[in-house]
Design a protein around this motif. Structure first.
Motif, PDB file in Angstrom:
ATOM      1  N   THR A 307     -12.761   4.241  -0.173  1.00  0.00           N
ATOM      2  CA  THR A 307     -11.623   5.059  -0.571  1.00  0.00           C
ATOM      3  C   THR A 307     -12.134   6.209  -1.423  1.00  0.00           C
ATOM      4  OG1 THR A 307     -11.291   3.653  -2.511  1.00  0.00           O
ATOM      5  CG2 THR A 307     -10.024   3.122  -0.534  1.00  0.00           C
ATOM      6  N   LEU A 308     -11.482   7.361  -1.310  1.00  0.00           N
ATOM      7  CA  LEU A 308     -11.922   8.519  -2.079  1.00  0.00           C
ATOM      8  C   LEU A 308     -11.597   8.380  -3.560  1.00  0.00           C
ATOM      9  CD1 LEU A 308     -10.917  11.392   0.372  1.00  0.00           C
ATOM     10  CD2 LEU A 308     -13.122  10.258   0.124  1.00  0.00           C
ATOM     11  N   GLU A 309     -10.650   7.536  -3.866  1.00  0.00           N
ATOM     12  CA  GLU A 309     -10.249   7.311  -5.251  1.00  0.00           C
ATOM     13  C   GLU A 309     -10.643   5.890  -5.652  1.00  0.00           C
ATOM     14  OE1 GLU A 309      -6.238   8.009  -7.973  1.00  0.00           O
ATOM     15  OE2 GLU A 309      -6.301   8.576  -5.870  1.00  0.00           O
ATOM     16  N   PRO A 310     -10.958   5.642  -6.924  1.00  0.00           N
ATOM     17  CA  PRO A 310     -11.306   4.285  -7.350  1.00  0.00           C
ATOM     18  C   PRO A 310     -10.222   3.274  -6.988  1.00  0.00           C
ATOM     19  CG  PRO A 310     -11.810   5.846  -9.093  1.00  0.00           C
ATOM     20  CD  PRO A 310     -11.085   6.618  -8.024  1.00  0.00           C
ATOM     21  N   LEU A 311     -10.645   2.078  -6.630  1.00  0.00           N
ATOM     22  CA  LEU A 311      -9.689   1.039  -6.252  1.00  0.00           C
ATOM     23  C   LEU A 311      -8.720   0.722  -7.387  1.00  0.00           C
ATOM     24  CD1 LEU A 311     -12.078  -1.423  -4.376  1.00  0.00           C
ATOM     25  CD2 LEU A 311     -10.378   0.096  -3.365  1.00  0.00           C
ATOM     26  N   LEU A 312      -9.208   0.798  -8.622  1.00  0.00           N
ATOM     27  CA  LEU A 312      -8.344   0.504  -9.763  1.00  0.00           C
ATOM     28  C   LEU A 312      -7.171   1.478  -9.813  1.00  0.00           C
ATOM     29  CD1 LEU A 312      -7.885  -1.203 -12.300  1.00  0.00           C
ATOM     30  CD2 LEU A 312      -9.293   0.423 -13.566  1.00  0.00           C
ATOM     31  N   ASN A 313      -7.438   2.749  -9.559  1.00  0.00           N
ATOM     32  CA  ASN A 313      -6.364   3.745  -9.532  1.00  0.00           C
ATOM     33  C   ASN A 313      -5.342   3.427  -8.447  1.00  0.00           C
ATOM     34  OD1 ASN A 313      -8.108   4.872 -11.354  1.00  0.00           O
ATOM     35  ND2 ASN A 313      -8.063   6.917 -10.467  1.00  0.00           N
ATOM     36  N   ILE A 314      -5.846   3.041  -7.281  1.00  0.00           N
ATOM     37  CA  ILE A 314      -4.960   2.767  -6.150  1.00  0.00           C
ATOM     38  C   ILE A 314      -4.060   1.571  -6.445  1.00  0.00           C
ATOM     39  CG2 ILE A 314      -4.909   2.071  -3.725  1.00  0.00           C
ATOM     40  CD1 ILE A 314      -7.535   3.629  -3.370  1.00  0.00           C
ATOM     41  N   TYR A 315      -4.654   0.502  -6.965  1.00  0.00           N
ATOM     42  CA  TYR A 315      -3.860  -0.685  -7.291  1.00  0.00           C
ATOM     43  C   TYR A 315      -2.844  -0.375  -8.388  1.00  0.00           C
ATOM     44  CZ  TYR A 315      -6.540  -4.047  -4.519  1.00  0.00           C
ATOM     45  OH  TYR A 315      -7.104  -4.750  -3.485  1.00  0.00           O
ATOM     46  N   LEU A 316      -3.269   0.392  -9.376  1.00  0.00           N
ATOM     47  CA  LEU A 316      -2.372   0.722 -10.474  1.00  0.00           C
ATOM     48  C   LEU A 316      -1.211   1.587  -9.993  1.00  0.00           C
ATOM     49  CD1 LEU A 316      -1.828   0.578 -13.514  1.00  0.00           C
ATOM     50  CD2 LEU A 316      -3.195   2.647 -13.774  1.00  0.00           C
ATOM     51  N   GLN A 317      -1.507   2.576  -9.165  1.00  0.00           N
ATOM     52  CA  GLN A 317      -0.451   3.446  -8.641  1.00  0.00           C
ATOM     53  C   GLN A 317       0.538   2.655  -7.792  1.00  0.00           C
ATOM     54  OE1 GLN A 317      -2.664   6.469  -6.603  1.00  0.00           O
ATOM     55  NE2 GLN A 317      -3.523   7.309  -8.486  1.00  0.00           N
ATOM     56  N   ALA A 318      -0.004   1.740  -6.981  1.00  0.00           N
ATOM     57  CA  ALA A 318       0.881   0.915  -6.154  1.00  0.00           C
ATOM     58  C   ALA A 318       1.762   0.028  -7.027  1.00  0.00           C
ATOM     59  CB  ALA A 318       0.052   0.060  -5.200  1.00  0.00           C
ATOM     60  N   GLY A 319       1.183  -0.539  -8.076  1.00  0.00           N
ATOM     61  CA  GLY A 319       1.953  -1.403  -8.959  1.00  0.00           C
ATOM     62  C   GLY A 319       3.030  -0.650  -9.714  1.00  0.00           C
ATOM     63  N   LEU A 320       2.687   0.535 -10.206  1.00  0.00           N
ATOM     64  CA  LEU A 320       3.669   1.333 -10.936  1.00  0.00           C
ATOM     65  C   LEU A 320       4.800   1.784 -10.017  1.00  0.00           C
ATOM     66  CD1 LEU A 320       1.293   3.489 -13.168  1.00  0.00           C
ATOM     67  CD2 LEU A 320       2.773   1.615 -13.895  1.00  0.00           C
ATOM     68  N   SER A 321       4.457   2.086  -8.775  1.00  0.00           N
ATOM     69  CA  SER A 321       5.501   2.460  -7.814  1.00  0.00           C
ATOM     70  C   SER A 321       6.428   1.283  -7.540  1.00  0.00           C
ATOM     71  CB  SER A 321       4.867   2.936  -6.503  1.00  0.00           C
ATOM     72  OG  SER A 321       4.072   4.080  -6.719  1.00  0.00           O
ATOM     73  N   ALA A 322       5.835   0.084  -7.451  1.00  0.00           N
ATOM     74  CA  ALA A 322       6.639  -1.107  -7.169  1.00  0.00           C
ATOM     75  C   ALA A 322       7.564  -1.453  -8.328  1.00  0.00           C
ATOM     76  CB  ALA A 322       5.727  -2.291  -6.863  1.00  0.00           C
ATOM     77  N   LEU A 323       7.218  -1.039  -9.536  1.00  0.00           N
ATOM     78  CA  LEU A 323       8.052  -1.339 -10.700  1.00  0.00           C
ATOM     79  C   LEU A 323       9.417  -0.664 -10.626  1.00  0.00           C
ATOM     80  CD1 LEU A 323       5.645  -1.259 -13.770  1.00  0.00           C
ATOM     81  CD2 LEU A 323       6.945  -3.190 -12.909  1.00  0.00           C
ATOM     82  N   LYS A 324       9.560   0.311  -9.754  1.00  0.00           N
ATOM     83  CA  LYS A 324      10.846   0.989  -9.614  1.00  0.00           C
ATOM     84  C   LYS A 324      11.880   0.107  -8.912  1.00  0.00           C
ATOM     85  CE  LYS A 324       8.684   5.554  -9.418  1.00  0.00           C
ATOM     86  NZ  LYS A 324       8.472   6.776  -8.603  1.00  0.00           N
ATOM     87  N   THR A 325      11.416  -0.986  -8.308  1.00  0.00           N
ATOM     88  CA  THR A 325      12.321  -1.912  -7.630  1.00  0.00           C
ATOM     89  C   THR A 325      12.477  -3.162  -8.473  1.00  0.00           C
ATOM     90  OG1 THR A 325      10.563  -3.042  -6.424  1.00  0.00           O
ATOM     91  CG2 THR A 325      11.461  -1.051  -5.428  1.00  0.00           C
ATOM     92  N   PRO A 326      13.567  -3.913  -8.326  1.00  0.00           N
ATOM     93  CA  PRO A 326      13.780  -5.104  -9.159  1.00  0.00           C
ATOM     94  C   PRO A 326      12.886  -6.272  -8.785  1.00  0.00           C
ATOM     95  CG  PRO A 326      15.542  -4.869  -7.551  1.00  0.00           C
ATOM     96  CD  PRO A 326      14.723  -3.625  -7.448  1.00  0.00           C
ATOM     97  N   TYR A 327      12.276  -6.265  -7.587  1.00  0.00           N
ATOM     98  CA  TYR A 327      11.556  -7.444  -7.106  1.00  0.00           C
ATOM     99  C   TYR A 327      10.348  -7.821  -7.954  1.00  0.00           C
ATOM    100  CZ  TYR A 327       8.694 -10.412  -4.137  1.00  0.00           C
ATOM    101  OH  TYR A 327       7.911 -11.421  -3.662  1.00  0.00           O
ATOM    102  N   PRO A 328       9.451  -6.900  -8.326  1.00  0.00           N
ATOM    103  CA  PRO A 328       8.188  -7.330  -8.913  1.00  0.00           C
ATOM    104  C   PRO A 328       8.189  -7.506 -10.422  1.00  0.00           C
ATOM    105  CG  PRO A 328       8.120  -4.991  -8.578  1.00  0.00           C
ATOM    106  CD  PRO A 328       9.492  -5.461  -8.164  1.00  0.00           C
ATOM    107  N   TYR A 329       9.340  -7.522 -11.083  1.00  0.00           N
ATOM    108  CA  TYR A 329       9.318  -7.583 -12.536  1.00  0.00           C
ATOM    109  C   TYR A 329       8.719  -8.880 -13.066  1.00  0.00           C
ATOM    110  CZ  TYR A 329      11.745  -3.245 -13.407  1.00  0.00           C
ATOM    111  OH  TYR A 329      12.056  -1.913 -13.497  1.00  0.00           O
ATOM    112  N   ARG A 330       8.710  -9.921 -12.267  1.00  0.00           N
ATOM    113  CA  ARG A 330       8.128 -11.179 -12.734  1.00  0.00           C
ATOM    114  C   ARG A 330       6.618 -11.066 -12.913  1.00  0.00           C
ATOM    115  NH1 ARG A 330       8.937 -14.554  -7.092  1.00  0.00           N
ATOM    116  NH2 ARG A 330       7.424 -13.404  -5.837  1.00  0.00           N
ATOM    117  N   ASP A 331       5.997 -10.051 -12.251  1.00  0.00           N
ATOM    118  CA  ASP A 331       4.553  -9.866 -12.360  1.00  0.00           C
ATOM    119  C   ASP A 331       4.195  -8.699 -13.265  1.00  0.00           C
ATOM    120  OD1 ASP A 331       4.054 -11.934 -10.587  1.00  0.00           O
ATOM    121  OD2 ASP A 331       4.308 -10.624  -8.841  1.00  0.00           O
TER     122      ASP A 331
END
Length: 348
Positions: A307-331
């Motif tokens: 990936t052109l960007e560090p994996l940590l950035n990708i996982y973090l961006q995906a997680g922050l995007s998911a926080l906009k929905t009610p589903y992942p708040y338990r994590d």
């Protein structure tokens, strides 16, 4: 190898058949023993492990190609020497002994190269095997431990991209995950990056030669850009005759595909390095070397399917995007941990 944020995604055009088959096999083996409640989670997790298999596989192929070229060159040299000896008409005893001794020495050297190449290839194959075993080892019982190892792999990847090589090596050694991270691959890139930052194009050009076929296949302009910069440095030094000869030898072959860029650079012979014309003045600015560093990082990542960007950035961006929905708040606690780790590393 510090890589600035870039669009997500692998630089590769697509996954090769062996890699796709390996990932599918690993996923299937893992899912056979997994309860249906965690089936979806594991499936999505394994889909993200393309880079884990792709990088050592590409490194393995590169090692095989390099060994093949080296052995082929040495064999040709030995055959040529044998032909020269055969063409000699009634050589003296001393000449015959000397020629045979030289041939024996060459053959011994060839044997050493074959042995070294075989050892290197075996190490690369073992690394591929270790990563397949790692993917196959995941199941419902050890999922937490497996995710912990993945977190450490992601952190090592981030440290390597940010040039924290010693820290990355210590974390990999303390966690016993040397076969699951790509320290040697990034150290290879570090040599080229350090040279470019010292305004030296030699190692980068050598890297282009080693990977010429693949760079040509991807229609890369990196070698051309290196040649342009080397030409600019000759003009800066006011060595115009050498610059013209260099252009004839190294830049002219690119004229058919990059004529406009070539014409612009050739005009620097008239404008010189102290020109006030912005169009040509920018070619002499130090930031051109920074551009080459960034370009190399992108080509390097594409070559190895990273990936052109560090994996940590990708996982973090995906997680922050998911926080906009009610589903992942338990994590959210684990995501917050990722966030703090990221902020800590960025501020080092």
């Amino acid at each position: 190898m510090e890589i600035d944020p870039l669009p997500n995604g692998s630089g590769s055009v697509g996954t090769t058949i062996p890699e796709a088959a390996a990932t599918t096999t690993a996923a299937t083996a893992a899912l056979k023993t997994t309860p249906s409640s965690k089936l979806s989670q594991l499936t999505e997790s394994l889909k993200l492990e393309h880079q884990l298999l792709r990088v050592p596989f590409e490194h393995y192929k590169k090692t095989i190609r390099a060994n093949h070229r080296a052995v082929e060159k040495e064999v040709s040299s030995v055959i040529s020497s044998v032909a020269d000896v055969a063409d000699c008409n009634e050589p003296s005893k001393e000449d015959a002994v000397l020629n045979l001794t030289s041939l024996v020495s060459r053959l011994q050297g060839l044997k050493r190269k074959l042995e070294e190449g075989s050892r290197t290839e075996n190490l690369q194959a073992q690394r591929c095997r270790a990563r397949l075993d790692h993917l196959e080892s995941v199941d419902a019982e050890n999922l937490s431990e497996w995710n912990n190892v993945r977190l450490k792999r992601i952190l090592v990847d981030y440290m390597l991209r940010m040039s924290y090589y010693d820290t990355a090596m210590k974390l990999a050694e303390s966690s016993n995950i040397q076969d699951l991270v790509d320290i040697d691959v990034f150290q290879e890139a570090k040599k080229v990056i350090d040279a470019l930052r010292n305004q030296e194009v030699g190692p980068a050009l050598a890297w282009c030669v080693d990977n010429k076929s693949r760079l040509k296949k991807s229609k890369s302009k990196f070698e051309f850009q290196l040649r342009l910069q080397e030409f600019i440095e000759l003009v800066r030094a006011e060595n115009h005759m050498r610059a013209i000869l260099y252009a004839r030898r190294h830049l002219a072959p690119w004229g058919a595909t990059h004529l406009k860029e070539l014409q612009r650079v050739m005009a620097t012979l008239a404008f010189r390095s102290n020109t006030g014309c912005a169009k040509y003045k920018v070619l002499f600015e130090p930031k051109q070397w920074d551009f080459l560093v960034d370009q190399f990082k992108q080509e390097f990542c594409r070559l190895y399917g990273m990936t052109l960007e560090p994996l940590l950035n990708i996982y973090l961006q995906a997680g922050l995007s998911a926080l906009k929905t009610p589903y992942p708040y338990r994590d959210c606690h684990s995501l917050t941990a990722y966030g703090f780790i990221y902020i800590y590393l960025v501020t080092l």
